[in-house]
Every structure is written in C-alpha cells, then in structure tokens.
Design a protein around this motif. Structure first.
Motif, PDB file in Angstrom:
ATOM      1  N   ASP A 114      44.808 161.609  91.774  1.00 36.02           N
ATOM      2  CA  ASP A 114      44.942 160.348  92.497  1.00 36.02           C
ATOM      3  C   ASP A 114      43.818 159.364  92.192  1.00 36.02           C
ATOM      4  OD1 ASP A 114      46.401 158.680  94.140  1.00 36.02           O
ATOM      5  OD2 ASP A 114      45.288 159.249  95.949  1.00 36.02           O
ATOM      6  N   ILE A 115      43.431 159.287  90.935  1.00 36.23           N
ATOM      7  CA  ILE A 115      42.480 158.276  90.469  1.00 36.23           C
ATOM      8  C   ILE A 115      43.238 157.315  89.567  1.00 36.23           C
ATOM      9  CG2 ILE A 115      40.511 157.847  88.931  1.00 36.23           C
ATOM     10  CD1 ILE A 115      39.262 160.417  89.925  1.00 36.23           C
ATOM     11  N   ASN A 116      43.069 156.033  89.806  1.00 36.88           N
ATOM     12  CA  ASN A 116      43.683 155.028  88.940  1.00 36.88           C
ATOM     13  C   ASN A 116      42.750 154.820  87.752  1.00 36.88           C
ATOM     14  OD1 ASN A 116      44.250 152.426  87.732  1.00 36.88           O
ATOM     15  ND2 ASN A 116      45.590 152.040  89.482  1.00 36.88           N
ATOM     16  N   PRO A 117      43.123 155.290  86.557  1.00 36.02           N
ATOM     17  CA  PRO A 117      42.212 155.206  85.410  1.00 36.02           C
ATOM     18  C   PRO A 117      41.880 153.782  84.994  1.00 36.02           C
ATOM     19  CG  PRO A 117      44.384 155.930  84.707  1.00 36.02           C
ATOM     20  CD  PRO A 117      44.383 155.948  86.205  1.00 36.02           C
ATOM     21  N   GLU A 118      42.811 152.855  85.194  1.00 36.17           N
ATOM     22  CA  GLU A 118      42.539 151.449  84.880  1.00 36.17           C
ATOM     23  C   GLU A 118      41.424 150.919  85.781  1.00 36.17           C
ATOM     24  OE1 GLU A 118      42.673 147.405  83.765  1.00 36.17           O
ATOM     25  OE2 GLU A 118      43.436 149.179  82.731  1.00 36.17           O
ATOM     26  N   GLU A 119      41.527 151.219  87.067  1.00 39.42           N
ATOM     27  CA  GLU A 119      40.505 150.783  88.017  1.00 39.42           C
ATOM     28  C   GLU A 119      39.177 151.470  87.724  1.00 39.42           C
ATOM     29  OE1 GLU A 119      39.571 151.093  92.807  1.00 39.42           O
ATOM     30  OE2 GLU A 119      41.642 151.219  92.103  1.00 39.42           O
ATOM     31  N   ALA A 120      39.231 152.762  87.412  1.00 42.64           N
ATOM     32  CA  ALA A 120      38.007 153.510  87.127  1.00 42.64           C
ATOM     33  C   ALA A 120      37.279 152.933  85.918  1.00 42.64           C
ATOM     34  CB  ALA A 120      38.344 154.979  86.886  1.00 42.64           C
ATOM     35  N   LYS A 175      32.282 146.891  84.635  1.00 39.33           N
ATOM     36  CA  LYS A 175      31.474 146.000  85.470  1.00 39.33           C
ATOM     37  C   LYS A 175      30.061 146.553  85.648  1.00 39.33           C
ATOM     38  CE  LYS A 175      35.246 143.918  88.132  1.00 39.33           C
ATOM     39  NZ  LYS A 175      34.900 142.514  87.893  1.00 39.33           N
ATOM     40  N   LYS A 176      29.956 147.853  85.837  1.00 41.69           N
ATOM     41  CA  LYS A 176      28.651 148.487  86.001  1.00 41.69           C
ATOM     42  C   LYS A 176      27.822 148.339  84.737  1.00 41.69           C
ATOM     43  CE  LYS A 176      28.666 152.971  86.149  1.00 41.69           C
ATOM     44  NZ  LYS A 176      28.913 154.348  86.669  1.00 41.69           N
ATOM     45  N   PHE A 177      28.451 148.526  83.583  1.00 42.61           N
ATOM     46  CA  PHE A 177      27.733 148.384  82.316  1.00 42.61           C
ATOM     47  C   PHE A 177      27.249 146.947  82.129  1.00 42.61           C
ATOM     48  CE2 PHE A 177      27.196 147.589  77.831  1.00 42.61           C
ATOM     49  CZ  PHE A 177      26.584 148.748  77.366  1.00 42.61           C
ATOM     50  N   ILE A 178      28.121 145.984  82.440  1.00 48.11           N
ATOM     51  CA  ILE A 178      27.749 144.573  82.296  1.00 48.11           C
ATOM     52  C   ILE A 178      26.542 144.245  83.174  1.00 48.11           C
ATOM     53  CG2 ILE A 178      28.498 142.209  82.819  1.00 48.11           C
ATOM     54  CD1 ILE A 178      31.340 143.114  81.968  1.00 48.11           C
ATOM     55  N   THR A 179      26.577 144.699  84.430  1.00 47.79           N
ATOM     56  CA  THR A 179      25.469 144.428  85.354  1.00 47.79           C
ATOM     57  C   THR A 179      24.163 145.009  84.825  1.00 47.79           C
ATOM     58  OG1 THR A 179      26.952 144.395  87.272  1.00 47.79           O
ATOM     59  CG2 THR A 179      24.607 144.803  87.702  1.00 47.79           C
ATOM     60  N   ARG A 180      24.211 146.244  84.353  1.00 48.36           N
ATOM     61  CA  ARG A 180      22.993 146.907  83.872  1.00 48.36           C
ATOM     62  C   ARG A 180      22.500 146.289  82.561  1.00 48.36           C
ATOM     63  NH1 ARG A 180      24.502 153.295  85.204  1.00 48.36           N
ATOM     64  NH2 ARG A 180      24.358 153.066  87.483  1.00 48.36           N
ATOM     65  N   PHE A 181      23.431 145.937  81.690  1.00 49.27           N
ATOM     66  CA  PHE A 181      23.019 145.356  80.412  1.00 49.27           C
ATOM     67  C   PHE A 181      22.411 143.975  80.615  1.00 49.27           C
ATOM     68  CE2 PHE A 181      23.512 143.345  76.263  1.00 49.27           C
ATOM     69  CZ  PHE A 181      23.051 144.356  75.428  1.00 49.27           C
ATOM     70  N   GLN A 182      22.998 143.208  81.536  1.00 43.80           N
ATOM     71  CA  GLN A 182      22.442 141.882  81.804  1.00 43.80           C
ATOM     72  C   GLN A 182      21.054 141.985  82.442  1.00 43.80           C
ATOM     73  OE1 GLN A 182      25.628 140.024  84.046  1.00 43.80           O
ATOM     74  NE2 GLN A 182      26.567 139.192  82.179  1.00 43.80           N
ATOM     75  N   ASN A 228      17.217 152.398  82.629  1.00 43.60           N
ATOM     76  CA  ASN A 228      17.058 153.360  83.714  1.00 43.60           C
ATOM     77  C   ASN A 228      16.661 152.679  85.014  1.00 43.60           C
ATOM     78  OD1 ASN A 228      17.748 155.601  82.148  1.00 43.60           O
ATOM     79  ND2 ASN A 228      15.650 155.865  81.400  1.00 43.60           N
ATOM     80  N   ARG A 229      15.867 151.595  84.913  1.00 46.21           N
ATOM     81  CA  ARG A 229      15.497 150.853  86.115  1.00 46.21           C
ATOM     82  C   ARG A 229      16.723 150.194  86.732  1.00 46.21           C
ATOM     83  NH1 ARG A 229      10.559 147.187  84.028  1.00 46.21           N
ATOM     84  NH2 ARG A 229       9.341 148.848  83.034  1.00 46.21           N
ATOM     85  N   SER A 230      17.640 149.750  85.873  1.00 51.31           N
ATOM     86  CA  SER A 230      18.843 149.054  86.363  1.00 51.31           C
ATOM     87  C   SER A 230      19.726 149.954  87.203  1.00 51.31           C
ATOM     88  CB  SER A 230      19.645 148.494  85.187  1.00 51.31           C
ATOM     89  OG  SER A 230      20.313 149.531  84.483  1.00 51.31           O
ATOM     90  N   LYS A 231      19.631 151.265  87.015  1.00 51.56           N
ATOM     91  CA  LYS A 231      20.491 152.198  87.762  1.00 51.56           C
ATOM     92  C   LYS A 231      20.152 152.209  89.245  1.00 51.56           C
ATOM     93  CE  LYS A 231      21.267 155.251  83.801  1.00 51.56           C
ATOM     94  NZ  LYS A 231      21.097 156.628  83.261  1.00 51.56           N
TER      95      LYS A 231
END
Length: 268
Positions: free
Chosen positions: A218-224, A230-237, A263-266
């Motif tokens: 019951d995980i939506n892979p598209e949403e996951a 989004k998480k990668f974009i936030t951390r990379f920025q 690592n700090r971005s996490k």
C-alpha cells in the motif's frame, strides 16, 4: 436503471448556482474575448496537462487552498471543452455530466443493482468485468498509452489484479524483486561491456517488480519517488547555498567536501 439515492445537502443550491455562474462566464468569454474565441479543443490540451500537474503538486504539498485553486482551473477547462464541442454539435456539458452519471450507475451494481460487493477488491473486479462487457477487448485496453511509465506500470498491475492475475502474498512479490535484482547484478554489475538494449529490458523488470511490491504494501510508488525528488532538491539547494556562502564552487569541490554540506542538510 435503479433510482439514484441522494443524501441531504444544505449547500446544493449554492453549488448549482456557482456551476451555472461558471458556464455563463465561459459563454461570455467564448463570445467576447479574443483569446478565448481563438482556442480549439486541440490548442488547450497542453494547458490542461499543465493544470493537472499543478493540481498534483498541490496534493503532494498537502495545500488544500492550492488544491481548491487548481480544481477551479481544471473545472474551467472542462467547461471550455464542453462549450467548444457544443459549437460543433457534438455534445454539451449536460451530455458530459449525464454520461458520467450513467457510467457510474452501471459500474456500481452493488449500489444501484442487486450485486453484492462487501470489499474493495470485489468492487474492482466487478468494474473490470463490466468494462469488458461494454466492449473493451482487453482488461489493459483502458490504460492510456501516454501515461508516464511508472504510473502506467501501477495501472497495468491494478487492472491485472482486478481479474485475478496477481500474487497472493507480498512475500512472493519480494522474492520476485530479489530474483530480478540478482539477475541484473549477476549479468551487469561486474561486466566490462554491457548490451545496453538487453540491460535496459532487465532493469525495466527490476523496476516493474519493485512497483508491484510497493502496491502490495500500500505504498504509491509515484508519490514515494516524488517525495524523494523533492527531498533531494531541498538538500542539493542547501549544498549550493552553503558552498556559495563559503566562496566555493561545486565544480571545484571534492565529493568529500560536498558530503559535509550534504550531511548537514539531512538535519533540516
């Protein structure tokens, strides 16, 4: 056809008036606005796709106010298509709405007929069987060809399950994931040369099996995947911004130096 059972709605009149207002404005724009007069069913197609993706973004953000706005944009497009079709004598908004109402009644015989369906799986199975009776030559025939591949895989698997073509337990699905991963690793992980076409096909099998497992738990892979994007974009920025503050350019930094910021971005 069984009678539609309605529930009380104290705001029904306000909703009908708002919908009538939209249709009136659409008529006025089509008759008087140079841009709206120029449009065709084909010309606004790409805009509808864009609005749908904007709605998707708002849903993923959990922003109900934005969802409301984007739904309004899509409602406008539905009114626009119906108005243009009515000019050609093809159909109008009443035809559209009555058509979906009839389809819903026919495909919910457990509500509007005497069929018993006490769980979601039975409802889905009945839905697919009814579609076949309506003339669909294949259970998979209703999957749009232009769907993004990940979403298409989800829909293919869901529809196959609707007619019983599926695993019984998630453990069986995970075994398939491990089998596909093992085959891919054994074939390509240490290979000096790779047959790209064959490797692409095998990698597709890996992804398809992972999507299948996600569905089972019951995980939506598209949403996951989008959340990870989004998480990668936030951390990379964050990495870009912090590096700039330190007077550094990413292209001139080592991976080890960039990892410190990453690592700090996490912790954000």
């Amino acid at each position: 056809m069984s009678e539609i059972r309605s529930t009380p709605d104290t705001n029904r009149q306000a909703k009908l008036q708002a919908f009538d207002r939209l249709l009136t404005i659409m008529d006025e724009l089509r008759e008087n606005c140079p841009w709206d007069k120029k449009q065709t069913i084909e010309s606004i197609r790409h805009l509808t796709i864009e609005e749908t993706f904007e709605l998707s973004d708002a849903i993923l953000e959990g922003d109900l106010n934005e969802i409301k706005k984007e739904l309004g944009d899509i409602m406008l497009h539905l009114a626009f298509y119906s108005r243009m079709a009515s000019e050609q004598g093809a159909f109008d908004m009443a035809d559209v709405l009555n058509g979906i109402c009839e389809k819903l009644i026919i495909r919910h015989p457990h509500i509007y007929g005497d069929v018993v369906a006490e769980d979601e799986e039975t409802v889905k199975a009945n839905w697919e069987q009814i579609k076949l009776k309506e003339g669909n030559k294949s259970v998979l025939g209703g999957v749009p060809k232009s769907l993004p591949a990940l979403i298409k895989a989800m829909r293919i698997q869901e529809k196959a399950r609707g007619v019983g073509f599926d695993w019984d337990h998630k453990e069986q699905v995970w075994e398939k994931v491990e089998e596909e991963l093992g085959e891919f690793k054994a074939e390509y992980h240490t290979a000096e040369t790779i047959d790209k076409e064959k490797a692409t096909a095998e990698f597709g099998d890996v992804l398809f099996s992972l999507i299948n497992y996600a569905r089972f738990i019951d995980i939506n892979p598209e949403e996951a995947l989008e959340r990870t994007n989004k998480k990668f974009i936030t951390r990379f920025q964050y990495l870009e911004q912090e590096a700039a503050k330190a007077g550094k350019k990413l292209s001139e930094m080592t991976l080890s130096e960039m990892d410190k910021y990453w690592n700090r971005s996490k912790g954000l």
